[in-house]
Design an enzyme around this catalytic site. Structure first.
Site, short mmCIF file in Angstrom:
data_model
loop_
_atom_site.label_atom_id
_atom_site.label_comp_id
_atom_site.label_asym_id
_atom_site.label_seq_id
_atom_site.Cartn_x
_atom_site.Cartn_y
_atom_site.Cartn_z
N ASN A 1 0.81 -1.22 0.00
CA ASN A 1 0.00 0.00 0.00
C ASN A 1 0.85 1.27 0.00
OD1 ASN A 1 -2.36 -1.58 0.19
ND2 ASN A 1 -2.09 -1.74 2.40
N HIS B 1 -13.71 -2.44 6.71
CA HIS B 1 -12.52 -3.07 7.29
C HIS B 1 -12.79 -3.64 8.68
CE1 HIS B 1 -8.33 -2.93 8.96
NE2 HIS B 1 -8.01 -3.21 7.71
N GLU C 1 -15.85 3.16 4.16
CA GLU C 1 -14.50 3.51 3.75
C GLU C 1 -14.64 4.52 2.62
OE1 GLU C 1 -11.93 0.11 2.95
OE2 GLU C 1 -12.81 -0.99 4.63
N SER D 1 -10.69 -0.87 0.53
CA SER D 1 -9.35 -1.46 0.54
C SER D 1 -9.23 -2.74 -0.26
CB SER D 1 -8.92 -1.71 1.98
OG SER D 1 -9.85 -2.56 2.63
N ASP E 1 -13.60 6.32 6.77
CA ASP E 1 -12.25 5.79 6.95
C ASP E 1 -11.55 5.91 5.59
OD1 ASP E 1 -10.02 4.10 6.81
OD2 ASP E 1 -10.88 2.59 8.15
N HIS F 1 -7.08 4.34 2.48
CA HIS F 1 -6.47 4.14 1.16
C HIS F 1 -6.56 5.36 0.25
CE1 HIS F 1 -5.34 -0.06 1.58
NE2 HIS F 1 -6.36 -0.10 2.41
N LYS G 1 -0.22 3.96 4.71
CA LYS G 1 -0.36 3.51 3.33
C LYS G 1 0.38 4.48 2.40
CE LYS G 1 -3.55 0.42 4.94
NZ LYS G 1 -4.76 0.21 5.70
#
Ligand SMILES: *Cc1c(COP(=O)(O)O)cnc(C)c1O
Length: 405
Positions: free
Chosen positions: A61, A147, A190, A194, A219, A222, A253
């Site tokens: 990542n 996640h 997210e 991810s 979140d 990424h 990441k």
């Protein structure tokens, strides 16, 4: 009185335990779900040393190659020399070091919020913040593909917890309509997913949150560093910075470092300093890590060409995978998962790819839902076009060898 039997009791217990460990491991192995550590012989990067040879890594990542950026490395070294290797204690106990202050200030400035708060990891931020935004009697509505750390945060909160279908705002709205009025509600998603590489429908999620007076928790582990015109993340990508007052992201990441942050208004940050147990009861990030991340925030703004290279590499690998005919998730990002389904076949594909010089890992349940095992490719700005073409050649061979092509 029973003292003389204790050693025997201890042995018996140990045997029961050992056999429990073994039977669990055997069950995992039988289902091709066993996980193993792969010791590398080098640091991270587009090329790594593994099992005695050089292979192309397409699983990291570290999207912008910042984990090995010379200026960021020297910031970490310098901070270690100046402030030491460890931070000594929780920041509430032994004080906040200059690199922590500098990082929080630069994150808040970068994100355009009043304040920021660091956590030791994204996992800790999620389990620390969610239970302080909602509790017993409240309702959490989370995207199905959230996640594990988000899910664990939900569990810790003791609020009622419902899943809505992935990116499905119609489903979410039906759940919002059905709840009793004025019930505290938290919507969790997210920003950039991810394991699938697709984006949350953030504009619609914000509208629903506003209409139903729910709080939206994003979140952006990424998205941070790679999404949006200036790399501020998924919230910037959708132009929603005015309507999403706070969000969470990681430093681990695209920022190439370690740890996580919440950015938002002062009141929220002061509240979390006082209530978030994974902030209060863990040692602060090492100075080197905080200094590296702060420098990474600067580099992201100063070297936009890294994002340009990342997206062009992403396009090259994506086009090649499509042309070969692999089944993929509806990705729009440098996360390029090839959907296999069966865990054993997925592991076999990863093994074949390694034989052909490509290091990737098989992503299997419980990381992803049953029957959706995949190889999750991630490309970075630092891969060369030759490396990408080599990976595509390896994919062609491995795809045929495993019967997927
Ligand atoms: C990686 C990840 C985390 C955890 O972050 P760490 O800093 O690795 O603990 C949390 N949420 C999402 C969506 C992630 O991908």
């Amino acid at each position: 009185m029973y003292g003389h039997d204790l050693p025997r009791l201890h042995d018996a217990l140990k045997e029961v335990q050992t056999s429990m460990f073994r039977s669990k491991l055997k069950e995992l192995a039988d289902r091709s779900l066993m996980r193993r550590l792969s010791p590398l012989e080098s640091g991270t990067g587009p090329i790594i040393q593994y099992a005695g040879r050089e292979v192309i890594l397409l699983s990291s990542n570290d999207y912008l190659g910042l984990a090995t950026h010379p200026e960021i490395i020297s910031a970490a070294i310098h901070a270690t020399e100046q402030y030491g290797t460890g931070s000594g204690a929780s920041r509430l106990v032994s004080g906040t070091l200059p690199p922590h202050m500098r990082l929080e200030t630069s994150l808040a400035t970068f994100k355009g919020t009043a304040a920021a708060l660091l956590f030791g990891a994204g996992y800790l931020a999620n389990i620390g913040v969610i239970p302080n935004l909602i509790g017993q009697g409240g309702l959490i509505l989370a995207d199905r593909l959230c996640h594990a750390s988000l899910i664990d945060g939900c569990r810790l909160s003791q609020a009622d917890f419902r899943i809505f279908r992935h990116r499905d705002c119609t489903h979410l709205e039906s759940l919002l309509r059905r709840r009793s009025t004025n019930r505290p509600t938290l919507i969790i998603t997210e920003g950039l997913f991810s394991m699938d590489g697709d984006l949350a429908p953030l504009s619609d999620l914000v509208s629903l949150a506003e209409r139903y007076e729910a709080t939206l928790y994003v979140d952006d582990a990424h998205g941070t560093g790679i999404m949006g015109p200036t790399g501020r993340g998924t919230v910037e990508h959708f132009g929603l910075e005015q309507r999403i007052p706070f969000h969470m992201g990681t430093l681990s990441k695209a920022l190439g470092s370690h740890g996580a942050y919440i950015v938002g208004p002062n009141d929220l940050i002061q509240y979390l300093v006082n209530v978030a147990r994974p902030f209060i009861f863990t040692t602060a990030l090492p100075p080197a890590v905080a200094a590296a991340a702060a420098t990474a925030v600067a580099v992201i703004q100063r070297e936009p060409e890294r994002r340009t290279r990342l997206w062009s590499n992403r396009q090259r690998l994506f086009n090649g995978m499509q042309k070969l005919g692999f089944r993929m998730t509806p990705t729009v990002s440098p996360i390029l998962p090839i959907l296999v389904g069966d865990a054993a076949v997925t592991s076999a594909l990863a093994d074949r790819l390694l034989t052909h010089g490509i290091y990737v890992s098989a992503i299997r349940p419980p990381t992803v839902p049953d029957g959706t095992s995949r190889i999750r490719f991630t490309v970075t700005s630092e891969h060369t076009t030759e490396q990408i073409d080599e990976a595509l050649h390896a994919l062609d061979l491995a795809g045929r060898e495993t019967g997927l092509l």
